[in-house]
Design a protein around this motif. Structure first.
Motif, PDB file in Angstrom:
ATOM      1  N   PRO A   9       0.812  -1.224   0.000  1.00 26.38           N
ATOM      2  CA  PRO A   9       0.000   0.000   0.000  1.00 26.38           C
ATOM      3  C   PRO A   9       0.842   1.269   0.000  1.00 26.38           C
ATOM      4  CG  PRO A   9       0.061  -0.941   2.194  1.00 26.38           C
ATOM      5  CD  PRO A   9       0.753  -1.929   1.296  1.00 26.38           C
ATOM      6  N   PHE A  10       0.308   2.276  -0.652  1.00 30.00           N
ATOM      7  CA  PHE A  10       0.901   3.612  -0.661  1.00 30.00           C
ATOM      8  C   PHE A  10      -0.246   4.594  -0.835  1.00 30.00           C
ATOM      9  CE2 PHE A  10       2.838   7.368  -2.537  1.00 30.00           C
ATOM     10  CZ  PHE A  10       4.031   7.496  -1.836  1.00 30.00           C
ATOM     11  N   TYR A  11      -0.165   5.746  -0.157  1.00 32.16           N
ATOM     12  CA  TYR A  11      -1.204   6.762  -0.289  1.00 32.16           C
ATOM     13  C   TYR A  11      -0.728   7.851  -1.244  1.00 32.16           C
ATOM     14  CZ  TYR A  11      -3.409   4.921   4.006  1.00 32.16           C
ATOM     15  OH  TYR A  11      -4.010   4.135   4.952  1.00 32.16           O
ATOM     16  N   LEU A  12      -1.418   7.993  -2.360  1.00 32.39           N
ATOM     17  CA  LEU A  12      -1.114   9.094  -3.270  1.00 32.39           C
ATOM     18  C   LEU A  12      -1.342  10.432  -2.563  1.00 32.39           C
ATOM     19  CD1 LEU A  12      -0.242   9.423  -6.255  1.00 32.39           C
ATOM     20  CD2 LEU A  12      -2.662   9.720  -6.819  1.00 32.39           C
ATOM     21  N   ASP A  13      -2.420  10.497  -1.788  1.00 32.85           N
ATOM     22  CA  ASP A  13      -2.693  11.681  -0.969  1.00 32.85           C
ATOM     23  C   ASP A  13      -3.249  11.198   0.367  1.00 32.85           C
ATOM     24  OD1 ASP A  13      -3.410  14.012   0.265  1.00 32.85           O
ATOM     25  OD2 ASP A  13      -4.714  14.741  -1.329  1.00 32.85           O
ATOM     26  N   PRO A  14      -2.407  11.179   1.399  1.00 35.69           N
ATOM     27  CA  PRO A  14      -2.873  10.660   2.694  1.00 35.69           C
ATOM     28  C   PRO A  14      -3.910  11.537   3.358  1.00 35.69           C
ATOM     29  CG  PRO A  14      -0.680  11.622   2.894  1.00 35.69           C
ATOM     30  CD  PRO A  14      -0.996  11.587   1.431  1.00 35.69           C
ATOM     31  N   ASN A  15      -4.139  12.738   2.835  1.00 33.23           N
ATOM     32  CA  ASN A  15      -5.079  13.665   3.461  1.00 33.23           C
ATOM     33  C   ASN A  15      -6.456  13.682   2.788  1.00 33.23           C
ATOM     34  OD1 ASN A  15      -3.092  14.678   5.326  1.00 33.23           O
ATOM     35  ND2 ASN A  15      -2.179  15.780   3.601  1.00 33.23           N
ATOM     36  N   VAL A  55     -11.157  15.801  -8.228  1.00 39.31           N
ATOM     37  CA  VAL A  55      -9.773  15.756  -8.693  1.00 39.31           C
ATOM     38  C   VAL A  55      -9.395  17.026  -9.444  1.00 39.31           C
ATOM     39  CG1 VAL A  55      -8.121  14.512 -10.127  1.00 39.31           C
ATOM     40  CG2 VAL A  55      -9.809  13.244  -8.790  1.00 39.31           C
ATOM     41  N   ALA A  56     -10.253  17.491 -10.338  1.00 42.91           N
ATOM     42  CA  ALA A  56      -9.932  18.669 -11.133  1.00 42.91           C
ATOM     43  C   ALA A  56      -9.692  19.889 -10.245  1.00 42.91           C
ATOM     44  CB  ALA A  56     -11.049  18.949 -12.132  1.00 42.91           C
ATOM     45  N   ASP A  57     -10.536  20.065  -9.238  1.00 42.69           N
ATOM     46  CA  ASP A  57     -10.374  21.198  -8.328  1.00 42.69           C
ATOM     47  C   ASP A  57      -9.076  21.072  -7.537  1.00 42.69           C
ATOM     48  OD1 ASP A  57     -12.801  22.078  -9.231  1.00 42.69           O
ATOM     49  OD2 ASP A  57     -13.924  21.445  -7.451  1.00 42.69           O
ATOM     50  N   MET A  58      -8.777  19.875  -7.079  1.00 45.39           N
ATOM     51  CA  MET A  58      -7.564  19.653  -6.297  1.00 45.39           C
ATOM     52  C   MET A  58      -6.314  19.953  -7.127  1.00 45.39           C
ATOM     53  SD  MET A  58      -4.991  17.132  -6.011  1.00 45.39           S
ATOM     54  CE  MET A  58      -5.737  15.567  -6.494  1.00 45.39           C
ATOM     55  N   LEU A  59      -6.313  19.515  -8.389  1.00 47.06           N
ATOM     56  CA  LEU A  59      -5.150  19.739  -9.247  1.00 47.06           C
ATOM     57  C   LEU A  59      -4.982  21.219  -9.585  1.00 47.06           C
ATOM     58  CD1 LEU A  59      -5.457  16.686 -11.667  1.00 47.06           C
ATOM     59  CD2 LEU A  59      -3.794  17.004  -9.823  1.00 47.06           C
ATOM     60  N   TYR A  92      -1.525  22.896  -8.509  1.00 43.47           N
ATOM     61  CA  TYR A  92      -0.554  23.210  -9.553  1.00 43.47           C
ATOM     62  C   TYR A  92      -0.863  24.486 -10.330  1.00 43.47           C
ATOM     63  CZ  TYR A  92       0.896  18.402  -8.733  1.00 43.47           C
ATOM     64  OH  TYR A  92       1.325  17.235  -8.153  1.00 43.47           O
ATOM     65  N   GLY A  93      -2.055  25.042 -10.136  1.00 44.88           N
ATOM     66  CA  GLY A  93      -2.409  26.262 -10.839  1.00 44.88           C
ATOM     67  C   GLY A  93      -2.518  26.090 -12.337  1.00 44.88           C
ATOM     68  N   ARG A  94      -2.885  24.901 -12.778  1.00 43.46           N
ATOM     69  CA  ARG A  94      -2.973  24.597 -14.207  1.00 43.46           C
ATOM     70  C   ARG A  94      -4.289  23.902 -14.515  1.00 43.46           C
ATOM     71  NH1 ARG A  94       1.971  20.813 -15.184  1.00 43.46           N
ATOM     72  NH2 ARG A  94       0.984  20.658 -17.227  1.00 43.46           N
ATOM     73  N   ASP A  95      -4.651  23.943 -15.796  1.00 48.65           N
ATOM     74  CA  ASP A  95      -5.827  23.206 -16.250  1.00 48.65           C
ATOM     75  C   ASP A  95      -5.523  21.711 -16.136  1.00 48.65           C
ATOM     76  OD1 ASP A  95      -7.886  21.948 -17.600  1.00 48.65           O
ATOM     77  OD2 ASP A  95      -7.943  23.413 -19.230  1.00 48.65           O
ATOM     78  N   PRO A  96      -6.313  20.942 -15.392  1.00 44.89           N
ATOM     79  CA  PRO A  96      -6.023  19.517 -15.225  1.00 44.89           C
ATOM     80  C   PRO A  96      -6.028  18.740 -16.525  1.00 44.89           C
ATOM     81  CG  PRO A  96      -8.204  20.050 -14.382  1.00 44.89           C
ATOM     82  CD  PRO A  96      -7.508  21.347 -14.651  1.00 44.89           C
ATOM     83  N   PRO A 123     -14.669  11.787 -11.638  1.00 42.83           N
ATOM     84  CA  PRO A 123     -14.370  13.120 -11.112  1.00 42.83           C
ATOM     85  C   PRO A 123     -13.796  13.154  -9.707  1.00 42.83           C
ATOM     86  CG  PRO A 123     -16.726  12.724 -11.064  1.00 42.83           C
ATOM     87  CD  PRO A 123     -16.112  11.569 -11.797  1.00 42.83           C
ATOM     88  N   ARG A 124     -14.040  12.108  -8.902  1.00 44.43           N
ATOM     89  CA  ARG A 124     -13.634  12.173  -7.502  1.00 44.43           C
ATOM     90  C   ARG A 124     -12.527  11.162  -7.192  1.00 44.43           C
ATOM     91  NH1 ARG A 124     -17.094  15.432  -4.786  1.00 44.43           N
ATOM     92  NH2 ARG A 124     -16.184  14.896  -2.781  1.00 44.43           N
ATOM     93  N   SER A 125     -11.677  11.546  -6.249  1.00 47.74           N
ATOM     94  CA  SER A 125     -10.674  10.635  -5.704  1.00 47.74           C
ATOM     95  C   SER A 125     -11.063  10.313  -4.271  1.00 47.74           C
ATOM     96  CB  SER A 125      -9.287  11.277  -5.741  1.00 47.74           C
ATOM     97  OG  SER A 125      -8.305  10.385  -5.259  1.00 47.74           O
ATOM     98  N   PHE A 126     -10.820   9.080  -3.863  1.00 51.51           N
ATOM     99  CA  PHE A 126     -11.287   8.617  -2.568  1.00 51.51           C
ATOM    100  C   PHE A 126     -10.136   8.048  -1.729  1.00 51.51           C
ATOM    101  CE2 PHE A 126     -14.764   7.951  -5.625  1.00 51.51           C
ATOM    102  CZ  PHE A 126     -15.751   8.731  -5.033  1.00 51.51           C
TER     103      PHE A 126
END
Length: 219
Positions: free
Chosen positions: A44-50, A58-62, A66-70, A94-97
């Motif tokens: 196991p590894f967490y891409l985003d532990p938070n 995902v789009a909003d988070m990116l 990064y301040g870029r268009d996902p 659209p969502r990451s869990f």
């Protein structure tokens, strides 16, 4: 006598590069001679532990990170996926869990001999079938096709002790220096980081099967 290669594979089921990297590994394994046996152990590894329990867009988070268009970032991984035979469209999920429950099932699947297949199946369900892989019933349905009973899988993803073990392992992987996934360790001797092209995996297997060749390459 068969020749054996052990691969420790660190991935997260919501990581698109892991989906592609795991597929490329499997393609490289399929191309090996019949006398080579490859044992893949998933970790196991967490891409985003938070990531919160309800997930994130995902789009909003990116955009925030990064301040870029996902779509610009998605295009690169989607292009690499197509080269690997995967028709990936990241806009469709659209969502990451949080992935602790899925990782727990994958960890427990080692004893059943279905670990790598289950890890791939959960990632496929998320990216290609757009399923909610934080949902207990969804995960149990996938796991029931890989050696678990439905009830057994539900018990696993609802067991605080098993979830805690998985969490500790995922955190430990980051603490040991793994900063990104996919991350492949061959026979505890050398590592391949990231979603590499097919020829990198071919070379890695050459080195794993012929340590003298690896020494020569290292000079």
């Amino acid at each position: 006598m068969p020749r054996t290669v052990k691969i420790d594979l660190f991935t997260d089921t919501v990581c698109p590069w892991c989906l592609v990297g795991s597929a490329r590994l499997d393609q490289a394994i399929a191309a090996l001679p019949d006398d080579v046996v490859v044992e893949v152990e998933n970790h196991p590894f967490y891409l985003d532990p938070n990531t919160p329990e309800e997930g994130v867009v995902v789009a909003d988070m990116l955009r925030e990170k990064y301040g870029r268009d996902p779509k610009e970032m998605w295009a690169r991984v989607e292009g690499e996926a197509r080269k690997t035979g995967i028709a990936l469209d990241l806009s469709q999920q659209p969502r990451s869990f949080p992935t602790r429950k899925g990782h727990t099932l994958v960890r427990l699947a080692k004893a059943k001999g279905t670990q790598h297949a289950l890890a791939n199946a959960i990632a496929w369900a998320y990216f290609m079938d757009h399923q909610l892989i934080n949902d207990d019933e969804v995960l149990a349905g996938i796991a029931s096709q890989h050696g678990f009973t439905h009830a057994e899988a539900l018990d696993a993803v609802r067991d605080p002790r098993e979830l805690a073990i998985t969490h500790e392992l995922a955190v430990a992987a980051a603490q040991q220096g793994i900063q990104g996934v996919p991350f492949f360790v061959f026979d505890n001797k050398f590592a391949v980081s990231g979603c590499q092209p097919a020829e990198v995996f071919e070379r890695a297997f050459e080195f794993a099967l012929d340590p003298e060749k690896m020494k020569a390459a290292q000079g």
